[in-house]
Motif scaffolding. Structure first.
Motif, PDB file in Angstrom:
ATOM      1  N   ASP A   1      -9.995  11.877   4.788  1.00 38.41           N
ATOM      2  CA  ASP A   1     -11.551  11.915   4.452  1.00 38.41           C
ATOM      3  C   ASP A   1     -12.137  11.314   5.910  1.00 38.41           C
ATOM      4  O   ASP A   1     -13.215  11.782   5.757  1.00 38.41           O
ATOM      5  CB  ASP A   1     -11.680  10.905   3.481  1.00 38.41           C
ATOM      6  N   ALA A   2     -11.508  10.343   6.706  1.00 40.58           N
ATOM      7  CA  ALA A   2     -12.128   9.994   7.886  1.00 40.58           C
ATOM      8  C   ALA A   2     -12.054  11.100   9.205  1.00 40.58           C
ATOM      9  O   ALA A   2     -12.448  10.637  10.095  1.00 40.58           O
ATOM     10  CB  ALA A   2     -11.551   8.791   8.178  1.00 40.58           C
ATOM     11  N   GLY A   3     -11.305  12.237   8.812  1.00 41.01           N
ATOM     12  CA  GLY A   3     -11.193  13.063   9.877  1.00 41.01           C
ATOM     13  C   GLY A   3     -10.114  12.491  10.705  1.00 41.01           C
ATOM     14  O   GLY A   3     -10.143  13.171  11.929  1.00 41.01           O
TER      15      GLY A   3
ATOM     16  N   ALA B   1       0.809  -1.104  -0.015  1.00 43.95           N
ATOM     17  CA  ALA B   1      -0.034  -0.195  -0.016  1.00 43.95           C
ATOM     18  C   ALA B   1       1.064   1.141   0.128  1.00 43.95           C
ATOM     19  O   ALA B   1       1.899   1.142   0.404  1.00 43.95           O
ATOM     20  CB  ALA B   1      -1.326  -0.110   1.213  1.00 43.95           C
ATOM     21  N   ASP B   2       0.499   2.308  -0.898  1.00 45.04           N
ATOM     22  CA  ASP B   2       1.253   3.680  -0.696  1.00 45.04           C
ATOM     23  C   ASP B   2       0.359   4.518   0.406  1.00 45.04           C
ATOM     24  O   ASP B   2      -0.686   4.750   0.374  1.00 45.04           O
ATOM     25  CB  ASP B   2       1.031   4.289  -1.945  1.00 45.04           C
ATOM     26  N   GLY B   3       1.719   4.781   1.395  1.00 43.51           N
ATOM     27  CA  GLY B   3       1.147   5.731   2.520  1.00 43.51           C
ATOM     28  C   GLY B   3       0.492   6.973   2.013  1.00 43.51           C
ATOM     29  O   GLY B   3      -0.310   7.472   3.073  1.00 43.51           O
ATOM     30  N   ASN B   4       0.779   7.498   1.125  1.00 42.61           N
ATOM     31  CA  ASN B   4       0.118   8.661   0.541  1.00 42.61           C
ATOM     32  C   ASN B   4      -1.456   8.576   0.235  1.00 42.61           C
ATOM     33  O   ASN B   4      -2.251   9.176   0.665  1.00 42.61           O
ATOM     34  CB  ASN B   4       0.702   9.314  -0.595  1.00 42.61           C
ATOM     35  N   ALA B   5      -1.852   7.277  -0.217  1.00 43.70           N
ATOM     36  CA  ALA B   5      -3.092   7.038  -0.366  1.00 43.70           C
ATOM     37  C   ALA B   5      -3.793   6.651   0.766  1.00 43.70           C
ATOM     38  O   ALA B   5      -4.867   7.053   1.106  1.00 43.70           O
ATOM     39  CB  ALA B   5      -3.387   5.671  -1.145  1.00 43.70           C
ATOM     40  N   VAL B   6      -3.245   5.914   1.812  1.00 40.59           N
ATOM     41  CA  VAL B   6      -3.636   5.827   3.032  1.00 40.59           C
ATOM     42  C   VAL B   6      -4.033   7.060   3.807  1.00 40.59           C
ATOM     43  O   VAL B   6      -4.962   7.205   4.600  1.00 40.59           O
ATOM     44  CB  VAL B   6      -2.691   5.012   3.879  1.00 40.59           C
TER      45      VAL B   6
ATOM     46  N   ALA C   1      -6.328   0.035   9.012  1.00 41.88           N
ATOM     47  CA  ALA C   1      -6.389  -1.533   8.758  1.00 41.88           C
ATOM     48  C   ALA C   1      -7.258  -1.383   7.443  1.00 41.88           C
ATOM     49  O   ALA C   1      -7.054  -2.090   6.419  1.00 41.88           O
ATOM     50  CB  ALA C   1      -7.134  -2.378   9.863  1.00 41.88           C
ATOM     51  N   ARG C   2      -8.353  -0.695   7.424  1.00 41.62           N
ATOM     52  CA  ARG C   2      -9.175  -0.751   6.295  1.00 41.62           C
ATOM     53  C   ARG C   2      -8.848  -0.081   5.222  1.00 41.62           C
ATOM     54  O   ARG C   2      -8.842  -0.592   3.970  1.00 41.62           O
ATOM     55  CB  ARG C   2     -10.663  -0.215   6.705  1.00 41.62           C
ATOM     56  N   SER C   3      -7.920   0.998   5.237  1.00 38.77           N
ATOM     57  CA  SER C   3      -7.140   1.641   4.248  1.00 38.77           C
ATOM     58  C   SER C   3      -6.350   1.043   3.555  1.00 38.77           C
ATOM     59  O   SER C   3      -5.779   0.839   2.125  1.00 38.77           O
ATOM     60  CB  SER C   3      -6.806   3.132   4.711  1.00 38.77           C
ATOM     61  N   VAL C   4      -5.467   0.204   4.250  1.00 39.16           N
ATOM     62  CA  VAL C   4      -4.236  -0.955   3.815  1.00 39.16           C
ATOM     63  C   VAL C   4      -4.988  -1.856   3.112  1.00 39.16           C
ATOM     64  O   VAL C   4      -4.470  -2.249   1.929  1.00 39.16           O
ATOM     65  CB  VAL C   4      -3.396  -1.093   5.202  1.00 39.16           C
ATOM     66  N   GLU C   5      -6.048  -2.350   3.518  1.00 44.16           N
ATOM     67  CA  GLU C   5      -6.577  -3.653   2.527  1.00 44.16           C
ATOM     68  C   GLU C   5      -7.088  -3.050   1.332  1.00 44.16           C
ATOM     69  O   GLU C   5      -7.132  -3.493   0.378  1.00 44.16           O
ATOM     70  CB  GLU C   5      -7.642  -4.175   3.289  1.00 44.16           C
TER      71      GLU C   5
END
Length: 475
Positions: A335-337, A324-329, A369-373
């Motif tokens: 977005d989740a605040g 996973a790209d940390g920038n995307a995470v 965890a959700r973002s990494v997946e």
């Protein structure tokens, strides 16, 4: 009207003064120019009470700041304490002015914060660099070995002080006691930039604070892990190897003459809270951080920084094994605040403070965890430790490079020239180039490798590294 929900004002003279000012507001004919009116530019100025003719009289006849600083000194076991409204940046520069003189040599960790580099410039100090160990598995810095400091002092017996940063930005903790012993064996002070460690020493599961381990001067930020206003910091010192009058002069020379009373009052309040309730609040935050680490360790390929040499309140995770790209995470977290302190392709750093609970940490861990997946890809290699081990080649002192005429050249043309800039992959923030050092092919290769690996290049005037600022006429 402001209140004191935790009943701290009795032990916090600056907080008490701030509350009294707000309870009985005067009609001031002093600065600040908003005159306590919030109908002009809004609540953005609410609570902005000055120290002079605000918390205290214009002549400081109440001695409130000195009282608050003395209480902080007692809490940390220091001989003297000075509050700063300019953050650890101001504090580092003040200490650089205090411990050595123009042209003197000092031993400095290569993990220096850029504020210390400017401290070297202001004081005219010449650094002898010592490098932290780097974990080959993670690419992140560990502590500076005491043996490296011993060797540097033996090679440079003229050195006047040792400067290190500990803990690191990512939360790794070094051997401060060993560093103090190495410095004191050569009769010089150890200065520790512990900006991220105001909480150390106030819970059994935390490392001891640097003064307790033998450091002579500690700079720490009250606004990072304690609940103080931004820019709140402290300088704490023992005076066996440091001149207290010169430290005062350094603080005053680099400080504003219009200090924000709210920042000072919040520092005082944070100190009183730490003294009374710190162990309980920190215990809650440590337990919540432990649970978050346990949750994140269940994510396949995610590496969670942990262990006895890691700050229990720092949450640092490495993403290379997940792809996973940390920038995307980070975008998902925003977005989740849930903004985090730092994010690049491979590393996420979340700051936990004594304000955190299981509610905040659970939300963060679940979101990561959700973002990494969601962003999972093929695993990749971490940025190698060799990126941060380019040998510096000093040509002129940082002060000379800072004030010299400079020019911007295409990056390939910079080889053989003298850098006028500080350039560091961040995190971990270990400079590959510092002002006054020769630009080499090895240093440019290391920076290129870091950029290709998705690491942010910090401090450089041109973050794309297409160009570099170099000293004119010096090669």
């Amino acid at each position: 009207m402001p209140t004191d929900p935790r009943g701290l004002r009795e032990d916090a003279p600056l907080l008490d003064a701030w509350l009294r000012f707000r309870e009985r507001p005067p009609t001031p004919f002093t600065i600040p120019g908003h005159k306590q009116r919030t109908d002009l530019v809004g609540d953005v100025v609410a609570g902005d009470v000055p120290l002079y003719a605000g918390l205290d009289t214009m002549k400081l006849t109440g001695g409130l700041l000195a009282d608050a600083e003395a209480r902080a000194a007692r809490l940390w076991g220091a001989d003297v304490c000075r509050f700063s409204t300019g953050g650890a940046t101001h504090a580092n520069q003040a200490v650089a002015l205090a411990v050595a003189g123009d042209g003197d040599t000092v031993v400095v960790s290569r993990t220096l914060h850029r504020s210390l580099l400017l401290g070297l410039v202001l004081a005219g100090l010449t650094p002898v660099w010592v490098r932290p160990d780097v974990d080959a598995a993670t690419g992140l810095p560990l502590g500076v070995p005491a043996e490296a400091v011993r060797r540097a002092l033996e090679a440079h017996p003229e050195a006047r002080a040792v400067f290190v940063g500990d803990p690191s930005y990512v939360g790794t903790v070094g051997d401060v006691g060993g560093l103090a012993a190495a410095a004191h064996a050569h009769a010089v002070p150890l200065v520790v930039d512990a900006a991220w460690a105001a909480h150390f020493g106030f819970h059994p599961e935390l490392p001891r604070h640097a003064l307790d381990l033998g450091a002579d001067v500690v700079v720490t930020s009250a606004h990072k892990t304690l609940p103080a206003w931004s820019q709140a910091a402290l300088v704490l010192a023992r005076t066996e190897r440091v001149d207290a009058a010169r430290l005062d002069a350094g603080v005053e020379a680099t400080a504003t003459t219009s200090p924000a009373g709210a920042v000072l009052a919040s520092t005082d309040a944070a100190r009183a809270l730490l003294a009374r309730d710190g162990e309980e609040l920190l215990g809650t935050a440590i337990a919540a951080t432990r649970a978050a680490r346990d949750r994140l360790r269940t994510v396949d390929g995610l590496v969670v920084l942990d262990g006895s040499a890691v700050d229990p309140l720092k949450l640092t995770v490495l993403l290379a094994g997940t792809g996973a790209d940390g920038n995307a995470v980070e975008r998902d977290l925003l977005d989740a605040g849930l903004p985090v302190e730092s994010a690049d392709r491979d590393v996420l750093v979340a700051v936990v403070s004594l304000a955190d609970t299981s509610d905040t940490l659970d939300r963060l861990a679940d979101a990561v965890a959700r973002s990494v997946e969601r962003n999972r890809r093929l695993p990749r290699d971490v940025v190698g430790a060799a990126v941060y081990q380019v040998e510096p080649e000093p040509v002129v002192p940082p002060r000379e490079a800072f004030f010299a005429a400079s020019e911007v050249v295409p990056l390939p043309a910079a080889v053989g020239r003298v850098s006028a800039e500080l350039v560091a992959p961040y995190p971990p923030g270990i400079p590959v180039l510092a002002p006054g050092e020769q630009v080499t092919a090895a240093s440019l290769d290391a920076l290129a490798h870091a950029r290709r690996s998705g690491v942010r290049i910090a401090y450089a005037a041109d973050p794309t590294l297409s160009t570099l600022r170099v000293v004119t006429g010096v090669e």
